[in-house]
Structure formats: structure tokens, C-alpha cells
Motif scaffolding. Structure first.
Motif, short mmCIF file in Angstrom:
data_model
loop_
_atom_site.label_atom_id
_atom_site.label_comp_id
_atom_site.label_asym_id
_atom_site.label_seq_id
_atom_site.Cartn_x
_atom_site.Cartn_y
_atom_site.Cartn_z
N TYR A 174 -10.37 36.46 -36.50
CA TYR A 174 -11.28 37.61 -36.39
C TYR A 174 -12.11 37.59 -35.09
CZ TYR A 174 -14.87 40.89 -38.32
OH TYR A 174 -15.74 41.93 -38.56
N PRO A 175 -12.83 36.49 -34.76
CA PRO A 175 -13.62 36.49 -33.52
C PRO A 175 -12.77 36.67 -32.26
CG PRO A 175 -14.34 34.72 -34.97
CD PRO A 175 -13.06 35.24 -35.53
N CYS A 176 -11.57 36.11 -32.27
CA CYS A 176 -10.68 36.26 -31.10
C CYS A 176 -10.32 37.74 -30.90
CB CYS A 176 -9.41 35.43 -31.28
SG CYS A 176 -9.70 33.66 -31.45
N MET A 177 -10.08 38.43 -32.01
CA MET A 177 -9.74 39.85 -31.94
C MET A 177 -10.95 40.69 -31.54
SD MET A 177 -7.16 40.23 -35.21
CE MET A 177 -7.08 42.01 -35.09
N GLN A 178 -12.12 40.37 -32.10
CA GLN A 178 -13.30 41.17 -31.75
C GLN A 178 -13.67 40.98 -30.28
OE1 GLN A 178 -16.50 41.37 -34.59
NE2 GLN A 178 -18.03 41.73 -33.01
N CYS A 179 -13.51 39.77 -29.80
CA CYS A 179 -13.74 39.51 -28.38
C CYS A 179 -12.75 40.31 -27.53
CB CYS A 179 -13.61 38.02 -28.10
SG CYS A 179 -13.87 37.55 -26.38
N ALA A 180 -11.50 40.32 -27.94
CA ALA A 180 -10.47 41.06 -27.22
C ALA A 180 -10.77 42.56 -27.21
CB ALA A 180 -9.10 40.80 -27.84
N ASP A 181 -11.35 43.06 -28.29
CA ASP A 181 -11.65 44.49 -28.38
C ASP A 181 -12.54 44.97 -27.24
OD1 ASP A 181 -10.21 44.82 -30.66
OD2 ASP A 181 -11.90 45.29 -31.97
N ILE A 182 -13.45 44.13 -26.81
CA ILE A 182 -14.38 44.51 -25.74
C ILE A 182 -13.62 44.86 -24.47
CG2 ILE A 182 -16.23 43.64 -24.24
CD1 ILE A 182 -17.14 41.93 -26.69
N PHE A 183 -12.59 44.08 -24.17
CA PHE A 183 -11.78 44.32 -22.98
C PHE A 183 -10.73 45.40 -23.24
CE2 PHE A 183 -13.22 39.88 -22.99
CZ PHE A 183 -14.03 39.91 -21.87
N PHE A 184 -10.20 45.42 -24.44
CA PHE A 184 -9.19 46.40 -24.83
C PHE A 184 -9.76 47.82 -24.76
CE2 PHE A 184 -6.84 48.57 -28.40
CZ PHE A 184 -5.60 48.61 -27.78
N LEU A 185 -11.04 47.95 -25.19
CA LEU A 185 -11.71 49.26 -25.18
C LEU A 185 -12.37 49.57 -23.84
CD1 LEU A 185 -13.41 49.04 -28.68
CD2 LEU A 185 -11.40 50.41 -28.08
N LYS A 186 -12.28 48.57 -22.91
CA LYS A 186 -12.90 48.72 -21.59
C LYS A 186 -14.39 49.06 -21.71
CE LYS A 186 -8.55 49.99 -19.34
NZ LYS A 186 -7.71 49.59 -20.47
N ALA A 187 -15.06 48.34 -22.60
CA ALA A 187 -16.48 48.58 -22.84
C ALA A 187 -17.33 47.94 -21.74
CB ALA A 187 -16.88 48.01 -24.20
N ASP A 188 -18.21 48.72 -21.15
CA ASP A 188 -19.15 48.20 -20.16
C ASP A 188 -20.39 47.64 -20.84
OD1 ASP A 188 -17.65 49.06 -17.82
OD2 ASP A 188 -18.21 51.09 -18.39
N ILE A 189 -20.78 48.27 -21.95
CA ILE A 189 -21.98 47.87 -22.69
C ILE A 189 -21.62 47.67 -24.15
CG2 ILE A 189 -24.33 48.51 -23.35
CD1 ILE A 189 -24.41 50.31 -20.86
#
Length: 286
Positions: free
Chosen positions: A101-116
Motif C-alpha cells: 500500500y505505501p509503495c503504491m501511494q507514494c507512486a501515485d504522487i508521481f503517477f498523478l504528476k502532483a506538485d502539491i
């Protein structure tokens, strides 16, 4: 809508059909509370990942590769789990899915190209994991982390709200009577602002919503008063000029005004009404 994350964390007993229904219910709540649907699109996590699997899974695996198990377990709070067992050692009772779960949630930040990243304080450790990953991969643009205050539970000693304890929080589908009862029973020590959930509800929910907080009380108790700032309210409360017996009914009234459009929606909209009936029939799993 994070259906696969709920599955990984064993919500609804891991029943993905129930999880999707709960997600649909949450969308109806957001509609009812006033979200501008012309500016919002809802996407399911599973659909987004499946559509871009070749981009997503290598990122997840790389995050897992460069972090050890101890660092990932430190993120357990994001799932409402403890990072340590009773002896203080790392919590090894987590399932393999809860390590993923944490590995995926961390990946989501980059996958979604989130700046904030705007999430609660309980999500801070995985957001920091993303910043650490940037350091490891020599990424110059790290995500900015905005960690929001977490409301405490309504009862004494409850650091946070709990879905498994209905008395610990106000739920979006609570009736007027439910709200009145919960606030009446809520911990609200006189002249004490720190660790006071009733004051937290005024500060973080009522005042941002209305721009003020109105107290209705008898003339002999000081009469009605309209607070424009939280600091003014806190000063009156800690001095004893405002008593919990006067604060609580006014707080319950304000919350009920906020929730009434939600109640109306789930009463008058047939689809929403059926969704609420289904969700209420599910047994909550921790």
C-alpha cells in the motif's frame, strides 16, 4: 476514488463490489454538500492503473526496491495501522498487501504528476517517502507537502475519529437527533481549549463554513453573541464567559445546518437513497 487501496487495507472485508458501492456513496455525499460537479471528474484508481499499467507498476516496484521493510512499515499510519507492536518493535502483523500500500501511494504522487500533496497529518510519512525518493533518484522538483490538521474524536482521550466507533465523530448521514446527542455527550471541559473536540469543530468546520459562530443563550447567561474570530471565542471560553452548556447546543445547531442538504439529498434522490441503504447494511471492517 481509491478502490484498490481500500481493498489492500481490507476495507469491507476485501469485497471490491462493496468498496465500489461505498465509493459511489461518497460521490453522492460530495455532490450533496455543494461540490461544483462542472469542475470535477471522478476516476477509479483501478481504472487509471489498468489503463497505464506499463507506466505505473515499474514505478511502484522501483520505490519498493530502494526502500527497506522498516521504512515502509513506518508509513503504516496512513492506513490507520500502528507501525509498532506492543513491545515497540516494527509491526510484523501487517499483511503483505498493507506493505504494498505505501509503495503504491507514494507512486501515485508521481503517477498523478502532483506538485502539491494536500492530505491529513496521518499521511505525512508517505508524503515524506516521496520526497526521499526524489533525493535517491536525483529528482529536482520534489512534491510540496501540506499536511492538514486531524480532528480528534468527540470523546475524552480519543486522538482521532474512528469509523468503527460511531460516537467518536459526526457522520455525513447522521440525523439531527444523532448530532444533538453526540455533541451533548462530547468531551468539553470548561475553560480548557487544548484537546477540546467541541472547540475544534467550531474552529475547523463551523467558522470556515459560515465565517462566524453564533451562540444562543439566555440573557442571564450573557445573551446571544456572534463570534467573528476563533481567538475571540477561545478567549471567552477559557475565561469562563462562555460555558460548555451554551457552546454545545449552538455547535450542534450549526452542524445540523451544514448537514441538512445531505440529508435532503439522500431522502429525495432515489439513487442516493438506495446507495445509503446498501452502505448501511455493510458490516464495517477495521
Amino acid at each position: 476514488v481509491a478502490d484498490w487501496f481500500a481493498l489492500l487495507n481490507n476495507k469491507m472485508g476485501g469485497d471490491i463490489k462493496k468498496i465500489r458501492k461505498v465509493g459511489e456513496y461518497m460521490i453522492e455525499v460530495w455532490k450533496a454538500i455543494g461540490m461544483d460537479m462542472d469542475k470535477v471528474e471522478f476516476h477509479w484508481t483501478s481504472d487509471e492503473i489498468n489503463d497505464k499499467a506499463a507506466e505505473y507498476w515499474p514505478l511502484v516496484m522501483d520505490i519498493a526496491r530502494v526502500n527497506n521493510l522498516k521504512r515502509i512499515i513506518r508509513c503504516s499510519q496512513i492506513m490507520g495501522r500502528s507501525e509498532n507492536d506492543e513491545s515497540g518493535a516494527p509491526n510484523l502483523s501487517l499483511t503483505a498487501a498493507q506493505i504494498f500500500y505505501p509503495c503504491m501511494q507514494c507512486a501515485d504522487i508521481f503517477f498523478l504528476k502532483a506538485d502539491i500533496c494536500q492530505l491529513g497529518m496521518d499521511q505525512r510519512k508517505v508524503n515524506m517517502l516521496a520526497r526521499e525518493y526524489c533525493d535517491l533518484k536525483k529528482k529536482k522538483l520534489k512534491p510540496i507537502i501540506l499536511s492538514h490538521h486531524m480532528l480528534s474524536g468527540l470523546l475524552q482521550g480519543q486522538e482521532k475519529m474512528s469509523k468503527s466507533d460511531p460516537s467518536s465523530a459526526i457522520f455525513m448521514e447522521d440525523s439531527e437527533g444523532d448530532v444533538n446527542t453526540k455533541i451533548k455527550k462530547a468531551y468539553c471541559p470548561p475553560q480548557q481549549s487544548e484537546g477540546n473536540p467541541c472547540l475544534e469543530y467550531v474552529r475547523y468546520i463551523v467558522m470556515p463554513w459560515f465565517g462566524h459562530f453564533e451562540v444562543s443563550r439566555k440573557e442571564e447567561n450573557g445573551g446571544d453573541k456572534k463570534y467573528e474570530t476563533y481567538e475571540e471565542l477561545e478567549q471567552d471560553f477559557t475565561s469562563g464567559a462562555l460555558h460548555p452548556a451554551d457552546l454545545k447546543p449552538s455547535l450542534a445547531k450549526a452542524i445540523n445546518v451544514i448537514l441538512q442538504p445531505v440529508r435532503d439529498h439522500f431522502t429525495n434522490n432515489a439513487q442516493a437513497k438506495q446507495l445509503l441503504k446498501q452502505v448501511r447494511s455493510y458490516k464495517v471492517s477495521k
